[in-house]
Enzyme design. Structure first.
Site, PDB file in Angstrom:
ATOM      1  N   SER A 172      67.829 -49.849 -61.416  1.00  0.00           N
ATOM      2  CA  SER A 172      67.945 -48.503 -60.901  1.00  0.00           C
ATOM      3  C   SER A 172      67.751 -48.471 -59.374  1.00  0.00           C
ATOM      4  O   SER A 172      66.583 -48.765 -59.242  1.00  0.00           O
ATOM      5  CB  SER A 172      67.200 -47.574 -61.672  1.00  0.00           C
ATOM      6  OG  SER A 172      67.261 -46.257 -60.994  1.00  0.00           O
ATOM      7  N   MET A 211      70.810 -37.060 -58.677  1.00  0.00           N
ATOM      8  CA  MET A 211      70.138 -35.827 -59.233  1.00  0.00           C
ATOM      9  C   MET A 211      70.493 -34.617 -58.278  1.00  0.00           C
ATOM     10  O   MET A 211      70.629 -34.824 -57.105  1.00  0.00           O
ATOM     11  CB  MET A 211      68.553 -36.158 -59.351  1.00  0.00           C
ATOM     12  CG  MET A 211      68.191 -37.443 -60.009  1.00  0.00           C
ATOM     13  SD  MET A 211      66.493 -37.593 -59.922  1.00  0.00           S
ATOM     14  CE  MET A 211      66.545 -39.337 -60.577  1.00  0.00           C
ATOM     15  N   HIS A 221      74.944 -42.649 -63.045  1.00  0.00           N
ATOM     16  CA  HIS A 221      74.459 -41.597 -63.934  1.00  0.00           C
ATOM     17  C   HIS A 221      74.001 -40.484 -63.352  1.00  0.00           C
ATOM     18  O   HIS A 221      73.251 -40.314 -62.294  1.00  0.00           O
ATOM     19  CB  HIS A 221      73.059 -42.343 -64.285  1.00  0.00           C
ATOM     20  CG  HIS A 221      72.512 -41.547 -65.339  1.00  0.00           C
ATOM     21  ND1 HIS A 221      70.714 -41.658 -65.515  1.00  0.00           N
ATOM     22  CD2 HIS A 221      72.489 -40.327 -66.243  1.00  0.00           C
ATOM     23  CE1 HIS A 221      70.391 -40.938 -66.270  1.00  0.00           C
ATOM     24  NE2 HIS A 221      71.373 -39.993 -66.772  1.00  0.00           N
ATOM     25  N   MET A 254      72.515 -36.948 -63.123  1.00  0.00           N
ATOM     26  CA  MET A 254      71.743 -35.793 -63.757  1.00  0.00           C
ATOM     27  C   MET A 254      71.915 -34.558 -63.106  1.00  0.00           C
ATOM     28  O   MET A 254      71.100 -34.177 -62.215  1.00  0.00           O
ATOM     29  CB  MET A 254      70.202 -36.357 -63.513  1.00  0.00           C
ATOM     30  CG  MET A 254      69.914 -37.887 -64.281  1.00  0.00           C
ATOM     31  SD  MET A 254      68.392 -38.384 -63.866  1.00  0.00           S
ATOM     32  CE  MET A 254      68.283 -40.020 -63.957  1.00  0.00           C
ATOM     33  N   MET A 279      67.629 -41.662 -72.724  1.00  0.00           N
ATOM     34  CA  MET A 279      66.608 -41.436 -71.798  1.00  0.00           C
ATOM     35  C   MET A 279      65.220 -41.535 -72.442  1.00  0.00           C
ATOM     36  O   MET A 279      64.844 -40.938 -73.510  1.00  0.00           O
ATOM     37  CB  MET A 279      66.419 -40.037 -71.188  1.00  0.00           C
ATOM     38  CG  MET A 279      67.804 -39.695 -70.272  1.00  0.00           C
ATOM     39  SD  MET A 279      67.933 -40.960 -68.796  1.00  0.00           S
ATOM     40  CE  MET A 279      66.297 -40.701 -68.025  1.00  0.00           C
ATOM     41  N   HIS A 288      72.682 -49.520 -61.366  1.00  0.00           N
ATOM     42  CA  HIS A 288      72.585 -48.125 -61.935  1.00  0.00           C
ATOM     43  C   HIS A 288      72.028 -47.204 -60.835  1.00  0.00           C
ATOM     44  O   HIS A 288      71.102 -47.282 -59.817  1.00  0.00           O
ATOM     45  CB  HIS A 288      71.291 -48.102 -63.046  1.00  0.00           C
ATOM     46  CG  HIS A 288      71.355 -47.009 -63.722  1.00  0.00           C
ATOM     47  ND1 HIS A 288      71.983 -46.833 -64.876  1.00  0.00           N
ATOM     48  CD2 HIS A 288      70.449 -45.769 -63.504  1.00  0.00           C
ATOM     49  CE1 HIS A 288      71.572 -45.478 -65.197  1.00  0.00           C
ATOM     50  NE2 HIS A 288      71.038 -44.761 -64.767  1.00  0.00           N
ATOM     51  N   ASP A 306      71.446 -43.357 -60.032  1.00  0.00           N
ATOM     52  CA  ASP A 306      70.990 -41.969 -60.626  1.00  0.00           C
ATOM     53  C   ASP A 306      71.032 -40.898 -59.545  1.00  0.00           C
ATOM     54  O   ASP A 306      70.279 -40.875 -58.521  1.00  0.00           O
ATOM     55  CB  ASP A 306      69.167 -42.109 -60.869  1.00  0.00           C
ATOM     56  CG  ASP A 306      69.041 -42.948 -61.935  1.00  0.00           C
ATOM     57  OD1 ASP A 306      69.792 -42.721 -63.140  1.00  0.00           O
ATOM     58  OD2 ASP A 306      68.057 -43.748 -61.912  1.00  0.00           O
ATOM     59  N   ASP A 323      66.925 -46.002 -70.458  1.00  0.00           N
ATOM     60  CA  ASP A 323      66.592 -45.710 -69.005  1.00  0.00           C
ATOM     61  C   ASP A 323      65.252 -45.104 -68.990  1.00  0.00           C
ATOM     62  O   ASP A 323      64.863 -43.968 -69.761  1.00  0.00           O
ATOM     63  CB  ASP A 323      67.581 -45.111 -68.272  1.00  0.00           C
ATOM     64  CG  ASP A 323      67.015 -44.873 -66.849  1.00  0.00           C
ATOM     65  OD1 ASP A 323      66.282 -45.397 -66.399  1.00  0.00           O
ATOM     66  OD2 ASP A 323      67.980 -44.151 -66.001  1.00  0.00           O
TER      67      ASP A 323
END
Length: 215
Positions: free
Chosen positions: A7, A36, A65, A67, A136, A32, A34, A174
Site C-alpha cells: 500500500s 480517500m 482502492h 474510499m 477491510m 495498492h 488508497d 487490507d
C-alpha cells in the site's frame, strides 16, 4: 503463491519515486493505491495528479482502492490511468451491480470492498460478477491500525460463499497485515495481502515482500 499488493499510503511521500522503484525491483504483484475523500472516510490521501504520476513510473499493475463517495464518477478516468483493478466500497455506491458492469466495460477488473461491520452476505447477488472482494481488517481511513480479529472468521465465510457460488473472485485483505496476522490470513483462504507499514517501514522491504509471497 500469495499475491502481495503493498500500500503506497505507507510510503515516504517526499521520496515516492524511490519507493516505487523499490516496488518495481521487488516481487510485489501489484501496487495498492488508497484514494480517500475526507467524506466516506475521515481522511484525505491523494488524487489523480498523484495517481497519474505513479502510473508513469510503476511497472506493477495498479490496484486502485476508492474510499470515496460515489466512486462510479471516476470509472473512465481510472481506466485512462491503465489501472488493472478498480475497487469500490459496497457501502459507497447505491447501484453496485451497475458500477461493476461499468468497470468491466471500461476494461478493468472489478473489486468490491466491505468495511469491518458489513456482512459478507451483502455480496450474494453480485459474487459471480466481481473479480475480487477486499475485506477491510481495520476501519478505513488511516494506516497503521490494529488488526480486527473477527476478520479471520469473515474470510472463512467469504471463502464459503465463493466456493458455493462457483465464483472465481479473489479474496484480498487490507489493514494490520504483518508478521503475525499474514500467515493466519493465508491459512484462512486469503489470496492477496495488502500491506503498508509492515513493508515500507521495514529495514529490508523487498525481503518482507518476498516472505509474504511465500506464505
Amino acid at each position: 503463491m500469495t499475491k502481495v499488493s503493498p500500500s503506497l499510503l505507507a510510503a515516504d511521500f517526499l521520496h515516492l519515486d524511490r519507493d516505487i522503484q523499490m516496488i518495481n525491483r521487488s516481487e510485489a504483484d501489484w501496487l495498492h493505491l488508497d484514494v480517500m475523500d475526507g467524506m466516506f472516510v475521515p481522511n484525505i490521501s491523494f488524487g489523480f495528479p498523484v495517481l497519474e504520476a505513479v502510473a508513469k513510473v510503476c511497472q506493477k499493475p495498479l490496484d486502485v482502492h476508492y474510499m470515496i463517495e460515489k466512486p462510479e464518477r471516476y470509472i473512465q478516468q481510472t481506466a485512462r490511468l491503465g489501472a488493472m483493478m478498480m475497487n469500490v466500497h459496497q457501502e459507497a455506491t447505491v447501484h453496485l451491480h451497475r458500477t461493476i458492469q461499468e468497470i468491466h466495460g471500461a476494461g478493468m477488473k472489478a473489486g468490491v470492498t466491505l468495511n469491518p461491520s458489513t456482512p459478507v452476505c451483502t455480496l450474494e447477488d453480485v459474487i459471480d460478477d466481481v473479480d475480487m472482494v477486499l475485506l477491510m481488517s481495520v476501519n478505513p481511513g488511516f494506516g497503521g491500525q490494529k488488526f480486527i480479529e473477527h476478520t479471520i472468521d469473515k474470510v472463512h465465510r467469504l471463502r464459503e460463499l465463493i466456493d458455493r457460488s462457483g465464483s472465481h473472485a479473489l479474496i484480498e485483505v487490507d489493514g494490520g497485515v504483518q508478521g503475525e496476522t499474514a500467515p493466519r490470513l493465508v491459512a484462512a483462504g486469503v489470496d492477496v495481502l495488502v500491506s503498508g507499514s509492515y513493508v515500507f517501514k521495514a529495514a529490508e522491504p523487498e525481503a518482507v515482500i518476498k516472505w509474504l509471497k511465500e506464505l
